[in-house]
Scaffold this active site. Structure first.
Site, mmCIF file in Angstrom:
data_model
loop_
_atom_site.group_PDB
_atom_site.id
_atom_site.type_symbol
_atom_site.label_atom_id
_atom_site.label_comp_id
_atom_site.label_asym_id
_atom_site.label_seq_id
_atom_site.Cartn_x
_atom_site.Cartn_y
_atom_site.Cartn_z
ATOM 1 N N ARG A 254 -62.309 37.854 20.321
ATOM 2 C CA ARG A 254 -61.450 37.318 21.379
ATOM 3 C C ARG A 254 -62.387 36.594 22.348
ATOM 4 O O ARG A 254 -63.306 37.194 22.914
ATOM 5 C CB ARG A 254 -60.689 38.454 22.065
ATOM 6 C CG ARG A 254 -59.746 37.999 23.189
ATOM 7 C CD ARG A 254 -60.382 38.148 24.552
ATOM 8 N NE ARG A 254 -59.447 37.972 25.649
ATOM 9 C CZ ARG A 254 -59.818 37.903 26.920
ATOM 10 N NH1 ARG A 254 -61.085 38.026 27.265
ATOM 11 N NH2 ARG A 254 -58.921 37.729 27.854
ATOM 12 N N ASP A 256 -63.255 34.896 25.679
ATOM 13 C CA ASP A 256 -62.774 34.991 27.054
ATOM 14 C C ASP A 256 -62.697 33.616 27.723
ATOM 15 O O ASP A 256 -63.646 32.824 27.661
ATOM 16 C CB ASP A 256 -63.726 35.900 27.849
ATOM 17 C CG ASP A 256 -63.325 36.027 29.304
ATOM 18 O OD1 ASP A 256 -62.246 36.588 29.576
ATOM 19 O OD2 ASP A 256 -64.095 35.564 30.178
ATOM 20 N N VAL A 258 -61.597 30.466 27.617
ATOM 21 C CA VAL A 258 -62.199 29.262 27.043
ATOM 22 C C VAL A 258 -61.885 28.015 27.860
ATOM 23 O O VAL A 258 -62.572 26.992 27.725
ATOM 24 C CB VAL A 258 -61.755 29.070 25.582
ATOM 25 C CG1 VAL A 258 -62.208 30.231 24.723
ATOM 26 C CG2 VAL A 258 -60.246 28.868 25.476
ATOM 27 N N GLU A 293 -58.650 33.102 24.641
ATOM 28 C CA GLU A 293 -57.899 33.286 25.876
ATOM 29 C C GLU A 293 -57.927 31.948 26.606
ATOM 30 O O GLU A 293 -58.990 31.501 27.036
ATOM 31 C CB GLU A 293 -58.503 34.370 26.772
ATOM 32 C CG GLU A 293 -57.667 34.591 28.019
ATOM 33 C CD GLU A 293 -58.447 35.145 29.215
ATOM 34 O OE1 GLU A 293 -57.801 35.534 30.213
ATOM 35 O OE2 GLU A 293 -59.690 35.169 29.170
ATOM 36 N N HIS A 322 -45.406 36.788 31.295
ATOM 37 C CA HIS A 322 -44.796 36.543 32.607
ATOM 38 C C HIS A 322 -43.272 36.614 32.530
ATOM 39 O O HIS A 322 -42.622 37.175 33.434
ATOM 40 C CB HIS A 322 -45.214 35.167 33.127
ATOM 41 C CG HIS A 322 -46.687 35.005 33.343
ATOM 42 N ND1 HIS A 322 -47.562 36.067 33.370
ATOM 43 C CD2 HIS A 322 -47.450 33.886 33.549
ATOM 44 C CE1 HIS A 322 -48.794 35.616 33.584
ATOM 45 N NE2 HIS A 322 -48.749 34.313 33.686
ATOM 46 N N HIS A 386 -55.586 44.175 30.077
ATOM 47 C CA HIS A 386 -56.538 44.568 31.118
ATOM 48 C C HIS A 386 -56.428 43.677 32.350
ATOM 49 O O HIS A 386 -56.577 44.156 33.483
ATOM 50 C CB HIS A 386 -57.967 44.552 30.564
ATOM 51 C CG HIS A 386 -58.538 43.180 30.367
ATOM 52 N ND1 HIS A 386 -58.378 42.460 29.200
ATOM 53 C CD2 HIS A 386 -59.261 42.381 31.195
ATOM 54 C CE1 HIS A 386 -58.990 41.296 29.320
ATOM 55 N NE2 HIS A 386 -59.527 41.212 30.517
ATOM 56 N N GLN A 388 -53.653 41.796 33.378
ATOM 57 C CA GLN A 388 -52.372 41.882 34.068
ATOM 58 C C GLN A 388 -52.174 43.213 34.773
ATOM 59 O O GLN A 388 -51.357 43.309 35.692
ATOM 60 C CB GLN A 388 -51.233 41.619 33.075
ATOM 61 C CG GLN A 388 -51.289 40.252 32.407
ATOM 62 C CD GLN A 388 -51.217 39.102 33.397
ATOM 63 O OE1 GLN A 388 -50.783 39.257 34.538
ATOM 64 N NE2 GLN A 388 -51.663 37.935 32.968
ATOM 65 N N GLY A 390 -55.266 45.278 35.629
ATOM 66 C CA GLY A 390 -56.453 45.445 36.463
ATOM 67 C C GLY A 390 -56.603 44.427 37.566
ATOM 68 O O GLY A 390 -57.315 44.676 38.541
#
Length: 610
Positions: A254, A256, A258, A293, A322, A386, A388, A390
């Site tokens: 994944r 992060d 980009v 992402e 969302h 994490h 949404q 954190g």
């Protein structure tokens, strides 16, 4: 440090480092410094005599140091300490029968190693794999594992990118975890960060032009992907990605944020990486997956290279999160502002992106590009992750009663679902942002920096101090909650939903043009059509009735409440319901307040021959 195959040659533990502007490079081990020789292209080499597995060493550039090796495989003393020789070949793998796993039709489970278990280690996570198997997920996605400052961190402050955090168990610990996952039938996705490095222990700039002078973000200096010297910088990051997939047997990465990669070259880093990973997949004989992402809402990100795209296999889709979040919680502040109406939820369920060229109130501009033609399995979607959780000041999760509906929508959607650790039982523990910076300027200012980063998001910022150890400890999951009735019931709901998804082909069909959604804005209800199944949700405070229309049957056996009465013959049946009081009568599905039901319609009468 060289010790793996580079083309067809094997370098026996020679130390090689790229330092194009240096006049002198030395390696220190065994209490003495040893000069390295230039070998062209800005590279320096030492033959490695005396450097054996387990030996510590450091590098000096023009007399300055000591510095860790930019490609260090192990940092036993943390980000400021020396590197240690680590031979990948010494680990004994047990996953010889593993042939990989395809992302299509899969369910992902995201976790943070340090807070997933009381131990906070890879070994602790191995002990919980039975829970994940019983849940029914297919991939485990772990947040970044590179060394970080201090003992606790989300992982996005990582440096020494080729090494593994010793707090979690180091390189052997990660391999043990991956090996155990594979032997249990689970794939592993690793979260990696290539858009910046952490603020402490980042010595790459001492060796070469790894960073842009002017570009950057809240997170750190931007990586030099398109300026002078960027060829080697790109190889550094691509080599890192290949290491995880090859030497650690990881099944996917994944990538992060980009959208924060600054790259104006004709061939984007992501396209170059995709080509390298696809080539490696043919060598190792298993599928390898790249998940981006990205907040660009640009389907070219996940369009194959041969069709003119960047070749990512999937991308996170925040619009789905969302829309579900706004519908279930009623929250419409900040970036949820455009997602309040149920029409937003209906749009993402049928077209992938909500902002597909529409005006984004939060951004103050038009955003995105249409993506309804993209197979939906390329969108990794969630109701919690994490970020949404954190990035909320109090690290608060959805309430369990909200998760019954949210999970029902997610796990019957055409997308690739991802769960966040503890979500499946409605964990009451928060997931805070936490750090352990040892530099006073960073330690003292982290809370304020965090507050400034989220100005304009509509939060009253009452976050705990990220530097306090208690903030980290409070973020650990409480596995004792599984013994409580309410949590156990929600866990059963998640298991049933995943099991239904795996047995009903209609639910994993990725064709968005096969999804139909009807909704009643005033009544706050929505019905999603997935083949012969109807997923009906009532977000309102009052019961509603929705009409079920006939469709082709898939023959899925009922596991829930049956409709009864002669008047209901042919009306369909309830497979799963978040409440026992839901019922079908006279062709209508009666939904209690704040509930979700999955019903199956009977086969349509066959057309008589003409």
């Amino acid at each position: 440090m060289k010790g793996t195959f580079e083309g067809c040659a094997v370098e026996a533990w020679a130390v090689e480092v790229w330092a194009p502007k240096a006049a002198q490079v030395e390696v220190e081990f065994g209490g003495a410094r040893h000069g390295m020789s230039p070998i062209g292209g800005g590279w320096w080499r030492h033959p490695g005599t005396g450097l054996l597995h387990g030996v510590d060493y450091s590098l000096y550039v023009d007399g300055h140091g000591p510095y860790p090796d930019p490609r260090t495989r192990r940092q036993p003393y943390g980000v400021e300490g020396p590197s240690r020789v680590y031979e990948h070949e010494r680990f004994t793998w047990g996953d010889h029968g593993w042939r990989g796993r395809d992302l299509r039709g899969s369910v992902i489970y995201e976790l943070h190693v340090g807070t997933f278990t009381p131990e906070g280690t890879f070994l602790g996570a191995v002990r919980k794999l039975d829970h994940l198997l019983d849940l029914g997920v297919d991939f485990v996605e772990i947040m970044p594992v590179a060394p970080v400052p201090g003992r606790r961190n989300w992982g996005y402050d990582g440096v020494d990118l080729y090494a593994v955090n010793e707090e979690y168990g180091g390189p052997d610990g990660l391999k043990t975890f991956v090996d155990a996952c594979h032997r249990a039938g689970l794939g592993v996705i690793l979260d990696v960060v290539y858009n910046h490095l952490g603020p402490s222990g980042n010595y790459l700039a001492k060796f070469g032009p790894y960073f842009h002078d002017a570009k950057g973000s809240y997170w750190g200096d931007a990586v030099n992907l398109d300026g002078p010297g960027s060829d080697e910088v790109r190889r550094y990051f691509i080599g890192n990605a290949l290491q995880w997939l090859r030497d650690y047997h990881v099944d996917g990465l994944r990538l992060d944020a980009v959208h924060a990669l600054h790259d104006k070259r004709a061939v984007h880093l992501l396209e170059e990486l995709a080509a390298e990973v696809d080539a490696l997949a043919t060598v190792v004989g298993r599928p390898l997956t790249l998940i981006a992402e990205s907040d660009l809402n640009d389907p070219r990100m996940i369009t194959p290279r041969e069709a003119g795209g960047l070749g990512m296999h999937a991308a996170w889709n925040d619009d789905v999160h969302h829309a579900v979040h706004a519908a279930v919680t009623g929250e419409t502040g900040a970036y949820y502002g455009d997602f309040g109406p149920l029409s937003a939820l209906a749009k993402v369920l049928t077209r992938g992106y909500f902002h597909d060229g529409t005006y984004s109130t939060f951004r103050g501009r038009s955003h995105g590009r249409p993506a309804a033609h993209v197979p939906a399995h390329r969108f990794v979607c969630c109701v919690q992750n994490h970020d949404q959780v954190g990035n909320r000041p109090e690290g608060d999760r959805m309430e369990p009663d909200q998760l019954w509906i949210a999970a029902g929508l997610l796990l019957t959607s055409p997308f690739t679902p991802m769960l966040f650790m503890g979500e499946e039982w409605g964990a009451s523990t928060p997931f805070y942002f936490f750090t352990d910076h040892f530099e006073p300027s960073l330690a003292e200012g982290e809370g304020e920096r965090r507050r400034r980063e989220f100005e304009g998001f509509g939060y009253e910022w009452k976050a705990p101090d990220p530097q306090e150890e208690a903030t980290f400890l409070r973020s650990k999951l409480d596995w004792g909650e599984l013994a409580e009735d309410g949590h156990a019931s929600l866990l059963g709901w998640y298991r049933d939903l995943i099991a239904l998804r795996k047995t009903c082909p209609d639910l994993t069909d990725p064709r968005l043009d096969r999804v139909r959604v009807d909704f009643d804005e005033d009544g706050r209800s929505l019905v999603m059509e997935r083949g012969s199944l109807r997923v009906a949700a009532n977000f309102g405070a009052f019961p509603v009735s929705v009409r079920l229309s006939p469709a082709a049957s898939t023959g899925v056996e009922s596991t829930g409440v049956e409709s009864t009465g002669a008047e209901n013959a042919g009306a369909g049946r309830i497979l799963l319901a978040s409440t026992e009081s839901a019922r079908i009568a006279g062709g209508d599905l009666h939904l209690p307040a704040q509930s979700l039901v999955i019903a199956q319609l009977p086969p349509s009468p066959s057309t008589p021959p003409g």
